[in-house]
Enzyme design. Structure first.
Site, PDB file in Angstrom:
ATOM      1  N   SER A 189      16.038  59.570  32.273  1.00 34.98           N
ATOM      2  CA  SER A 189      16.688  59.734  33.573  1.00 34.98           C
ATOM      3  C   SER A 189      18.211  59.666  33.512  1.00 34.98           C
ATOM      4  CB  SER A 189      16.155  58.696  34.558  1.00 34.98           C
ATOM      5  OG  SER A 189      16.338  57.399  34.051  1.00 34.98           O
ATOM      6  N   HIS A 217      11.504  63.296  36.018  1.00 28.95           N
ATOM      7  CA  HIS A 217      12.590  64.286  35.991  1.00 28.95           C
ATOM      8  C   HIS A 217      12.190  65.600  35.313  1.00 28.95           C
ATOM      9  CE1 HIS A 217      15.661  61.573  37.541  1.00 28.95           C
ATOM     10  NE2 HIS A 217      15.003  60.631  36.869  1.00 28.95           N
ATOM     11  N   LYS A 248      11.820  63.551  43.768  1.00 25.35           N
ATOM     12  CA  LYS A 248      12.754  64.458  43.096  1.00 25.35           C
ATOM     13  C   LYS A 248      12.342  65.901  43.439  1.00 25.35           C
ATOM     14  CE  LYS A 248      13.345  60.657  39.959  1.00 25.35           C
ATOM     15  NZ  LYS A 248      14.254  59.906  40.816  1.00 25.35           N
TER      16      LYS A 248
HETATM   17  C1  LIG Z   1      11.874  58.081  35.315  1.00 21.09           C
HETATM   18  C2  LIG Z   1      11.687  57.516  36.690  1.00 21.09           C
HETATM   19  N1  LIG Z   1      10.560  56.865  36.974  1.00 21.09           N
HETATM   20  C3  LIG Z   1      10.336  56.339  38.191  1.00 21.09           C
HETATM   21  C4  LIG Z   1      11.277  56.442  39.196  1.00 21.09           C
HETATM   22  C5  LIG Z   1      11.020  55.804  40.520  1.00 21.09           C
HETATM   23  O1  LIG Z   1      10.648  56.762  41.455  1.00 21.09           O
HETATM   24  P1  LIG Z   1      10.765  56.516  43.028  1.00 21.09           P
HETATM   25  O2  LIG Z   1      12.134  56.918  43.442  1.00 21.09           O
HETATM   26  O3  LIG Z   1       9.706  57.381  43.602  1.00 21.09           O
HETATM   27  O4  LIG Z   1      10.491  55.073  43.269  1.00 21.09           O
HETATM   28  C6  LIG Z   1      12.452  57.128  38.952  1.00 21.09           C
HETATM   29  C7  LIG Z   1      13.462  57.257  40.026  1.00 21.09           C
HETATM   30  O5  LIG Z   1      14.639  57.145  39.853  1.00 21.09           O
HETATM   31  C8  LIG Z   1      12.679  57.672  37.664  1.00 21.09           C
HETATM   32  O6  LIG Z   1      13.817  58.313  37.381  1.00 21.09           O
END
Ligand SMILES: Cc1ncc(COP(=O)(O)O)c(C=O)c1O
Length: 400
Positions: A189, A217, A248
């Site tokens: 990320s 992502h 996203k």
């Molecule tokens: C790799 C990853 N996993 C999980 C999440 C968490 O997702 P959410 O925004 O739906 O809580 C994110 C969000 O930034 C992320 O980038």
């Protein structure tokens, strides 16, 4: 007798945010007045949004908005309960079926956020004496989920970022009989880098490990028809569980995991973050259903997204910036200095370009960066402005 310590002393002593605010470079919590996706307005001023994860621009898509409105009319604003109890509506089941089908797995389970998805999978599956084998750069939500599992007796071992030789070293160090789960982001990320999935799958087979890939992502960005990392490597059958978020590409809010029937069924009946939390709202689920149809019908959106991101990447490289390795929708510019990162961020903001500043605790000292991310709906004029402002400010601050 020793005086009892005040629990709130740490709060009173926490001055970093106020210090940064006093210097006028605070980059967080700025409220957007209105958004069209690639362009947003702040205090009446229009800006190019170059820091959102709205990769295909679907939050502004009329069909997606209408689907949410229709769902509110039919089901109201909330399910007011957990999926487990009274909080399931037909839309939840429909989305689970369609996502399982899309990701070519037997079953899917929805959660209310991506964050809760990791919390639902890892501590539920990895129990006392069992091992979590995690990449050091995994998303914070996976780190938190592992800490929760460790509280109940699971053991975490970490390997150097995307380093398969180190992953093998770590796997060799685990007692042979112990069950183990390898956990990795599909697309990391912060940097946008893609996991070495071929290497990871080969090692998982050799050392009898199960695999969880967080593809937050990657969906809509890489893989056949935007199906993400396992599809990109043609390894869907070799990855046991794929999780992701709706916040996203899907232009909504919520999370999901797909996998074999027995595994999803076990998580469904044991995951605390699912059972003890209200289900995703009908409006959120309906938006995802509409987005999914668009992702399936319009693969050209993903092509445009990748072309847009490549265009900015080439422009910034040509200007002389150091970028983190990525060929996804994330372009992260290394600044390697906290104050310079904040000043750079503020100058971009004042010039009408909104990006994300990554400073500690988000990244390690020396890795401070400006993370940009792009949308299929950015036009060339938006991208040129981003490159131009980066170049001007980069020269002014001596970054390039
Ligand atoms: C790799 C990853 N996993 C999980 C999440 C968490 O997702 P959410 O925004 O739906 O809580 C994110 C969000 O930034 C992320 O980038």
């Amino acid at each position: 007798m020793e005086k009892t310590k005040d629990l709130f002393k740490k709060c009173i002593d926490f001055t970093l945010a106020d210090e940064v605010k006093a210097q006028g470079v605070y980059p967080f919590f700025h409220p957007i007045d209105e958004t069209e996706g690639p362009v947003v307005s702040f205090g009446g001023k229009r800006m190019v949004m170059a820091g959102s994860n709205n990769y295909l621009g679907l939050t502004a898509e009329p069909k997606v908005k209408q689907a949410s409105i229709d769902a509110i009319k039919k089901y109201g604003t909330s399910c007011s309960g957990s999926r487990y109890m009274t909080g399931t509506v037909k839309l939840h089941n429909e989305l689970e079926e369609k996502l399982a089908d899309f990701f070519e797995k037997e079953r899917c389970l929805l959660f209310s956020t991506g964050y809760q998805t990791g919390q639902g999978i890892i501590p539920t599956l990895v129990q006392r004496g069992e091992y979590i084998v995690a990449d050091r750069d995994n998303h914070a939500s996976l780190v938190a989920a592992s800490i929760m599992a460790q509280g109940a007796g699971a053991i975490q071992v970490r390997y150097n970022h995307n380093n398969m030789a180190d992953l093998e070293r770590v796997l060799q160090s685990i007692p042979e009989a112990a069950a183990r789960l390898i956990v990795s982001d599909g697309v990391f990320s912060v940097s946008g880098e893609i996991v070495d999935l071929s290497g990871l799958v080969a090692l998982a087979k050799k050392y009898n490990a199960r695999i969880l890939i967080d593809d937050a992502h990657a969906v809509g960005v890489i893989g056949r028809g935007g199906r993400g990392t396992p599809s990109e490597f043609d390894l869907v059958d070799d990855v046991d569980m794929i999780m992701g978020t709706f916040s996203k590409t899907f232009g909504s809010l919520g999370g999901y995991v797909v996998g074999d029937r027995s595994v999803i069924n076990y998580i469904k009946h044991n995951a605390a973050s699912l059972i003890f939390s209200a289900s995703p709202t009908p409006a959120s689920v309906a938006a995802v259903l509409a987005s999914l149809e668009i992702i399936k019908d319009q693969p050209e959106l993903t092509e445009k997204l990748i072309a847009n991101t490549d265009y900015v990447r080439q422009g910034l490289l040509k200007a002389g910036f150091t970028l983190m390795p990525s060929r996804t929708a994330i372009v992260t510019v290394l600044i390697a200095d906290q104050m310079k990162t904040l000043i750079f961020w503020k100058k971009l903001f004042d010039a009408g370009v909104y990006v994300n500043a990554f400073i500690r605790p988000g990244v390690m000292p020396g890795h401070e960066a400006l993370r940009t991310s792009f949308m299929a709906t950015h036009e060339k004029e938006h991208l040129d402005k981003v490159i131009m402002e980066f170049e001007t400010i980069g020269r002014e601050l001596g970054v390039i």
